[in-house]
Motif scaffolding. Structure first.
Motif, short mmCIF file in Angstrom:
data_model
loop_
_atom_site.label_atom_id
_atom_site.label_comp_id
_atom_site.label_asym_id
_atom_site.label_seq_id
_atom_site.Cartn_x
_atom_site.Cartn_y
_atom_site.Cartn_z
N GLN A 237 -7.61 2.47 2.08
CA GLN A 237 -6.33 2.79 2.71
C GLN A 237 -5.22 1.91 2.18
O GLN A 237 -4.09 2.37 1.98
N GLN A 238 -5.53 0.62 1.99
CA GLN A 238 -4.53 -0.32 1.50
C GLN A 238 -5.06 -0.99 0.23
O GLN A 238 -6.22 -1.41 0.18
N PRO A 239 -4.25 -1.15 -0.81
CA PRO A 239 -4.73 -1.79 -2.04
C PRO A 239 -5.12 -3.25 -1.84
O PRO A 239 -5.86 -3.81 -2.65
#
Length: 373
Positions: A237-239
């Motif tokens: 979802q988030q890098p």
């Protein structure tokens, strides 16, 4: 002299080892001190020997470290001289370690000897290892408390003491008595008269020591070159997120190194046979030739292991002071680990092999084994 310990080892291990402290009255019958206070004081004047003086005067603790030049400044009470690894330097004292070989050699560490005048001691403290404290000449009172969380404080930078405790053991020890204390039990001893104490300590490596030692082994041998790969890099979802499966894979790279028995065993053999204190190594001059070793042993001479030398077997390999012994003669090599003294009968047919004799000569010429005069 040869010391005989009056102890039922299976019963002791079941009831007390790493469980409860206990006083073993007359553990050594007719105990004779292997060293005198003057000899101990002389050792503490040597540069290579670890020693310290601990005193308690007017409510203040003082610690000084050897080598010492003189003892003339000392009073008649409230001080102790403690000398580490005396078994490395004094052959008769090394004999006091042998009855404890009922426990694994790799766990046994060294023999610390203390001489104390009346009131002498190091204050209430606890250790993170097992110890057998043998009472020599004189009398000493010992108190041992229950194993509970305790506040520690430093009355001196070189002393880590604990708060006062209720004693579950409170006894005067006389010559030949032994006090066994497992890790974590607070204890305090002080002399009632001039006395000698012999502490047989045990190794208990921490996770920090093990990881640090194994990391050194990996770096020295340039192991662990395998790099992290992720050809099917998972989405997130988030890098900034590091996914659980990625952490598992990273941990697996590290565990793969530890889980290789050939490397782990070799590292541990080298690691655990290294002494924490100086050895009294005295290589013979001139060095022995292999044929001289052969002739001496065949004529009935015996080779004795240097006091404090750590010789251990890991799997099928034998290690001496951080190095593996390379020889196909397994029974003879294992005999070097099992026996303090070896002779022709113990070494057997290996003596007929020039390569074994060359290896044995190298050990003797390193000062690790010696012919007794």
């Amino acid at each position: 002299m040869e010391y005989t310990l009056d102890l039922n080892w299976p019963d002791f291990i079941e009831r007390y080892w790493q469980k409860r402290p206990v006083v073993l009255k007359r553990g050594f019958k007719n105990f004779i001190d292997p060293i005198s206070p003057d000899e101990l004081a002389g050792l503490a004047m040597e540069n290579e020997v670890d020693s310290r003086l601990v005193s308690h005067q007017d409510g203040k603790w003082q610690v000084s470290h050897g080598p010492f030049q003189s003892y003339d400044h000392l009073s008649e009470n409230n001080w102790s001289l403690l000398v580490q690894a005396v078994n490395h330097w004094h052959e008769q004292s090394a004999g006091l370690m042998r009855p404890f070989r009922a426990l694994p050699d790799w766990r046994i560490d060294d023999l610390m000897i203390s001489f104390s005048v009346p009131g002498g001691g190091v204050g209430p403290h606890l250790d993170q290892y097992d110890v057998f404290i043998i009472q020599g000449v004189g009398r000493r009172r010992w108190r041992v408390g229950e194993k509970v969380p305790m506040k520690q404080h430093c009355p001196h930078p070189d002393l880590l003491q604990v708060e006062p405790f209720e004693g579950i053991i409170d006894e005067e020890l006389e010559p030949g008595d032994i006090l066994y204390i497992p890790p974590g039990f607070p204890h305090e001893g002080y002399s009632l008269e001039n006395s000698m104490n012999y502490s047989v300590g045990f190794r208990a490596p921490s996770g920090r020591e093990l990881i640090s030692g194994f990391a050194d082994y990996v770096l020295q041998r340039e192991l662990g070159s395998h790099r992290y790969t992720d050809p099917d890099v998972p989405s997130r979802q988030q890098p900034a997120d590091i996914l659980p499966e990625e952490l598992d894979k990273l941990r697996g790279i590290m565990l793969e190194l530890v889980n290789q028995p050939e490397h782990f065993n070799a590292w541990f053999g080298e690691f655990i046979t290294q002494s924490r204190h100086e050895l009294d190594v005295a290589p013979p001059e001139p060095p022995y030739q292999p044929d001289e070793i052969y002739d001496a042993i065949k004529q009935g001479d015996s080779l004795t292991r240097l006091g404090g030398l750590r010789v251990l077997r890991v799997a099928d390999e034998v290690y001496v002071n951080g190095e593996k012994i390379d020889s196909p003669h397994r029974p003879a090599v294992e005999a070097l680990a099992s026996h303090i003294t070896v002779n022709a009968g113990i070494l057997g047919d290996a003596l007929e092999d020039p390569s074994f004799l060359a290896m044995l000569a190298a050990l003797v010429n390193s000062g690790y084994w010696y012919f007794e005069d």
